[in-house]
Design a protein around this motif. Structure first.
Motif, PDB file in Angstrom:
ATOM      1  N   PHE A 194       0.830  -1.262   0.100  1.00 14.23           N
ATOM      2  CA  PHE A 194       0.047  -0.056   0.250  1.00 14.23           C
ATOM      3  C   PHE A 194       0.934   1.334   0.106  1.00 14.23           C
ATOM      4  O   PHE A 194       0.495   2.319  -0.860  1.00 14.23           O
ATOM      5  N   SER A 195       1.638   1.113   0.906  1.00 18.92           N
ATOM      6  CA  SER A 195       2.752   2.421   0.816  1.00 18.92           C
ATOM      7  C   SER A 195       3.338   2.613  -0.339  1.00 18.92           C
ATOM      8  O   SER A 195       3.561   3.890  -0.938  1.00 18.92           O
ATOM      9  N   SER A 196       3.876   1.464  -1.027  1.00 15.57           N
ATOM     10  CA  SER A 196       4.679   1.778  -2.506  1.00 15.57           C
ATOM     11  C   SER A 196       3.649   2.574  -3.430  1.00 15.57           C
ATOM     12  O   SER A 196       4.150   3.133  -4.328  1.00 15.57           O
ATOM     13  N   ILE A 197       2.246   1.702  -3.356  1.00 19.62           N
ATOM     14  CA  ILE A 197       1.416   2.326  -4.354  1.00 19.62           C
ATOM     15  C   ILE A 197       1.042   3.883  -4.180  1.00 19.62           C
ATOM     16  O   ILE A 197       0.994   4.531  -5.217  1.00 19.62           O
ATOM     17  N   MET A 198       0.733   4.325  -2.764  1.00 16.96           N
ATOM     18  CA  MET A 198       0.647   5.596  -2.638  1.00 16.96           C
ATOM     19  C   MET A 198       1.771   6.776  -2.876  1.00 16.96           C
ATOM     20  O   MET A 198       1.639   7.676  -3.317  1.00 16.96           O
ATOM     21  N   LEU A 199       2.948   6.098  -2.692  1.00 14.08           N
ATOM     22  CA  LEU A 199       4.291   6.902  -3.012  1.00 14.08           C
ATOM     23  C   LEU A 199       4.323   6.976  -4.155  1.00 14.08           C
ATOM     24  O   LEU A 199       4.860   8.032  -4.733  1.00 14.08           O
ATOM     25  N   LEU A 200       3.988   5.999  -5.176  1.00 12.77           N
ATOM     26  CA  LEU A 200       4.024   6.242  -6.520  1.00 12.77           C
ATOM     27  C   LEU A 200       3.081   7.358  -7.131  1.00 12.77           C
ATOM     28  O   LEU A 200       3.549   8.205  -7.886  1.00 12.77           O
ATOM     29  N   LEU A 201       1.904   7.095  -6.443  1.00 13.84           N
ATOM     30  CA  LEU A 201       0.789   8.372  -6.965  1.00 13.84           C
ATOM     31  C   LEU A 201       1.479   9.546  -6.405  1.00 13.84           C
ATOM     32  O   LEU A 201       1.066  10.699  -7.068  1.00 13.84           O
ATOM     33  N   GLY A 202       1.940   9.795  -5.155  1.00 11.55           N
ATOM     34  CA  GLY A 202       2.224  11.212  -4.691  1.00 11.55           C
ATOM     35  C   GLY A 202       3.418  11.596  -5.506  1.00 11.55           C
ATOM     36  O   GLY A 202       3.325  12.731  -5.741  1.00 11.55           O
ATOM     37  N   ASN A 203       4.525  10.719  -5.903  1.00 12.26           N
ATOM     38  CA  ASN A 203       5.407  11.409  -6.810  1.00 12.26           C
ATOM     39  C   ASN A 203       4.940  11.813  -8.095  1.00 12.26           C
ATOM     40  O   ASN A 203       5.383  12.760  -8.829  1.00 12.26           O
ATOM     41  N   LEU A 204       3.847  10.920  -8.641  1.00 11.15           N
ATOM     42  CA  LEU A 204       3.160  11.656  -9.805  1.00 11.15           C
ATOM     43  C   LEU A 204       2.581  12.944  -9.785  1.00 11.15           C
ATOM     44  O   LEU A 204       2.655  13.616 -10.760  1.00 11.15           O
ATOM     45  N   LEU A 205       1.869  13.162  -8.827  1.00  9.92           N
ATOM     46  CA  LEU A 205       1.257  14.421  -8.493  1.00  9.92           C
ATOM     47  C   LEU A 205       2.322  15.577  -8.584  1.00  9.92           C
ATOM     48  O   LEU A 205       2.138  16.523  -9.020  1.00  9.92           O
ATOM     49  N   TYR A 206       3.538  15.329  -7.763  1.00 10.07           N
ATOM     50  CA  TYR A 206       4.486  16.183  -7.500  1.00 10.07           C
ATOM     51  C   TYR A 206       4.990  16.473  -8.914  1.00 10.07           C
ATOM     52  O   TYR A 206       5.446  17.468  -9.211  1.00 10.07           O
ATOM     53  N   ALA A 207       5.170  15.500  -9.931  1.00 11.26           N
ATOM     54  CA  ALA A 207       5.756  15.851 -11.222  1.00 11.26           C
ATOM     55  C   ALA A 207       4.805  16.576 -12.207  1.00 11.26           C
ATOM     56  O   ALA A 207       5.072  17.295 -12.851  1.00 11.26           O
ATOM     57  N   LEU A 208       3.404  16.034 -11.860  1.00 14.31           N
ATOM     58  CA  LEU A 208       2.346  16.712 -12.603  1.00 14.31           C
ATOM     59  C   LEU A 208       1.949  18.326 -12.303  1.00 14.31           C
ATOM     60  O   LEU A 208       1.234  18.823 -13.130  1.00 14.31           O
ATOM     61  N   ALA A 209       2.495  18.666 -11.026  1.00 11.47           N
ATOM     62  CA  ALA A 209       2.138  20.019 -10.787  1.00 11.47           C
ATOM     63  C   ALA A 209       2.581  20.870 -11.485  1.00 11.47           C
ATOM     64  O   ALA A 209       1.989  22.135 -11.880  1.00 11.47           O
ATOM     65  N   TYR A 210       3.619  20.721 -12.263  1.00 10.35           N
ATOM     66  CA  TYR A 210       4.308  21.965 -13.196  1.00 10.35           C
ATOM     67  C   TYR A 210       3.229  22.082 -14.333  1.00 10.35           C
ATOM     68  O   TYR A 210       3.337  23.157 -14.739  1.00 10.35           O
ATOM     69  N   ASP A 211       3.193  20.941 -14.883  1.00 12.53           N
ATOM     70  CA  ASP A 211       2.002  21.252 -16.112  1.00 12.53           C
ATOM     71  C   ASP A 211       0.807  21.664 -15.788  1.00 12.53           C
ATOM     72  O   ASP A 211      -0.092  22.233 -16.444  1.00 12.53           O
ATOM     73  N   LEU A 212       0.217  21.405 -14.508  1.00  8.25           N
ATOM     74  CA  LEU A 212      -0.965  22.008 -14.062  1.00  8.25           C
ATOM     75  C   LEU A 212      -0.961  23.158 -13.460  1.00  8.25           C
ATOM     76  O   LEU A 212      -2.097  23.735 -13.025  1.00  8.25           O
ATOM     77  N   SER A 213       0.210  23.687 -13.166  1.00  7.84           N
ATOM     78  CA  SER A 213       0.592  24.997 -12.728  1.00  7.84           C
ATOM     79  C   SER A 213      -0.205  25.172 -11.200  1.00  7.84           C
ATOM     80  O   SER A 213      -0.757  26.062 -11.206  1.00  7.84           O
ATOM     81  N   SER A 214      -0.093  24.161 -10.513  1.00  5.06           N
ATOM     82  CA  SER A 214      -0.816  24.092  -9.244  1.00  5.06           C
ATOM     83  C   SER A 214       0.247  23.913  -8.132  1.00  5.06           C
ATOM     84  O   SER A 214       0.663  22.648  -7.933  1.00  5.06           O
ATOM     85  N   ILE A 215       0.194  24.813  -7.013  1.00  4.01           N
ATOM     86  CA  ILE A 215       1.280  24.723  -5.976  1.00  4.01           C
ATOM     87  C   ILE A 215       0.478  23.642  -5.167  1.00  4.01           C
ATOM     88  O   ILE A 215       1.168  22.889  -4.273  1.00  4.01           O
ATOM     89  N   ALA A 216      -0.826  23.706  -5.106  1.00  9.53           N
ATOM     90  CA  ALA A 216      -1.618  22.840  -4.115  1.00  9.53           C
ATOM     91  C   ALA A 216      -1.517  21.257  -4.528  1.00  9.53           C
ATOM     92  O   ALA A 216      -1.142  20.546  -3.583  1.00  9.53           O
ATOM     93  N   VAL A 217      -1.184  20.943  -5.738  1.00 10.99           N
ATOM     94  CA  VAL A 217      -1.192  19.630  -6.067  1.00 10.99           C
ATOM     95  C   VAL A 217       0.231  19.286  -5.884  1.00 10.99           C
ATOM     96  O   VAL A 217       0.278  18.178  -5.514  1.00 10.99           O
ATOM     97  N   LEU A 218       1.140  20.128  -5.906  1.00 17.90           N
ATOM     98  CA  LEU A 218       2.761  19.966  -5.458  1.00 17.90           C
ATOM     99  C   LEU A 218       2.650  19.413  -3.945  1.00 17.90           C
ATOM    100  O   LEU A 218       3.332  18.442  -3.616  1.00 17.90           O
TER     101      LEU A 218
END
Length: 368
Positions: A70-94
């Motif tokens: 479970f931790s590995s799956i959620m860490l994967l999702l968390g890092n995806l959000l961190y990377a996608l925040a740039y294209d989404l221009s959202s500090i909240a997503v980051l």
């Protein structure tokens, strides 16, 4: 193999924690936020880890495999959000991405696995491996960030020094997840069946019946003695009952434990400030690029291994623990004071000296 996977999880999580440090201020600026927001980005993961340690510790009572997956799956999702925040221009997503990474920290499971599932003769080596994996992760995180100094786009996704740490860690957690699913073997949890705690109704009723039958055949003097014994035993049981609230738990702590908790808080506070604001300070005063910050942090974090070796094998044989703690606290205070700019220009040597003294002193305190 399961122990190796456990140590790999420790290593990856520490890399995940510190890989964003050199570029967090640039990422904040690119999203229209002040550079000092990097402190929130970096620190949010550590704050969220406080809560994750509670439920992951409880979960590890029943399983090690499931919380790690479970931790590995959620860490994967968390890092995806961190990377996608740039294209989404959202500090909240980051920030949400970093919070998600902290909320799914399995370090409590890593420690629990070593203490419960590793053979006694190998436990010391496993604990040393845990410390080494953490130290190497701290050093490899900034070093890896220093290597990710490139920029390109694939379709609408941007890959640069700000987003690549998220993408790289997402891929790393995906590989780890597959490896974990294939190779990890769940250790056997030994639960005693048909075992009732001493305060359960079954045992209470049986004890009551035995005592009642004995009291019938005893004299009044023996009855009084038995009553006194029961009362003292009941008081003893109550004194060992678990705390029902935070305030009651705090009252159970001895003064020495309270001091140790305060020391632990302060050393973590000083260390997080040092690491989180390193990119802001070095950019503002010395105009260091993120690659130079990454090298500096990697070298700084590598001091963990020799410091722990010197303290563990040499200093503890000469000085008492309280003497080492006191000296480390004084040096930590010196390092913090030295980091301030009082008069004249703020030099590189002053900053590096203060950072080294602060970090090493905090590591010595943490090792004790």
């Amino acid at each position: 193999m399961s122990l190796l996977l456990n140590l790999a999880n420790t290593f990856l999580y520490m890399v995940n924690t510190y890989i964003v440090v050199p570029t967090a201020d640039d990422y904040s600026l690119s999203l229209g936020a002040p550079a000092t927001v990097c402190g929130v980005i970096i620190g949010s993961m550590a704050v969220a880890q406080v809560f994750s340690s509670v439920y992951f510790s409880a979960w590890s009572n029943k399983s090690y495999f499931k919380p790690l997956i479970f931790s590995s799956i959620m860490l994967l999702l968390g890092n995806l959000l961190y990377a996608l925040a740039y294209d989404l221009s959202s500090i909240a997503v980051l920030i949400i991405g970093r919070l998600l990474c902290g909320l799914d920290s399995a370090r409590a499971v890593n420690r629990r696995y070593i203490s419960d599932c590793v053979l006694l003769k190998l436990r010391m080596k496993a604990s040393a491996g845990f410390v080494s994996a953490s130290a190497l992760g701290m050093a490899c995180g900034p070093a890896l960030a220093g290597l990710l100094q490139t920029k390109f786009k694939i379709y609408s996704l941007t890959f640069n020094k700000n987003t690549l740490p998220g993408w790289v860690m997402a891929v790393a957690w995906l590989i780890y997840l597959i490896w974990m699913w294939i190779s990890f073997k769940e250790p056997v949890h030994d639960f005693e069946e048909n075992h009732f705690p001493q305060d359960s109704g079954v045992v209470g009723q049986s004890e009551h019946g035995i005592v009642q039958s004995l009291l019938i055949s005893e004299s009044k003097d023996d009855e009084e003695d038995e009553r006194d014994y029961d009362e003292s035993e009941e008081a003893s049981v109550k004194s060992h009952e678990p705390a029902s609230s935070i305030s009651s738990a705090y009252k159970l702590l001895t003064p020495s434990v309270k001091v140790q908790l305060l020391i632990c808080f302060m050393l973590k506070y000083a260390m997080e400030i040092l690491l989180a604001e390193s990119s802001v300070i070095t950019t503002f005063y010395f105009s260091w690029p993120s690659s130079s910050v990454a090298i500096f942090l990697a070298v700084l974090c590598l001091t963990v291994l020799p410091v722990n070796a010197i303290v563990g094998s040499y200093l503890t044989n000469i000085f008492e623990d309280r003497q080492i703690l006191l000296a480390s606290e004084i040096m930590l205070l010196v390092g913090v004071i030295l980091s301030f700019r009082v008069t004249g220009p703020y030099s590189v040597s002053q900053y590096i000296s203060s950072a080294l003294i602060t970090f090493v002193s905090a590591e010595v305190l943490e090792s004790k």
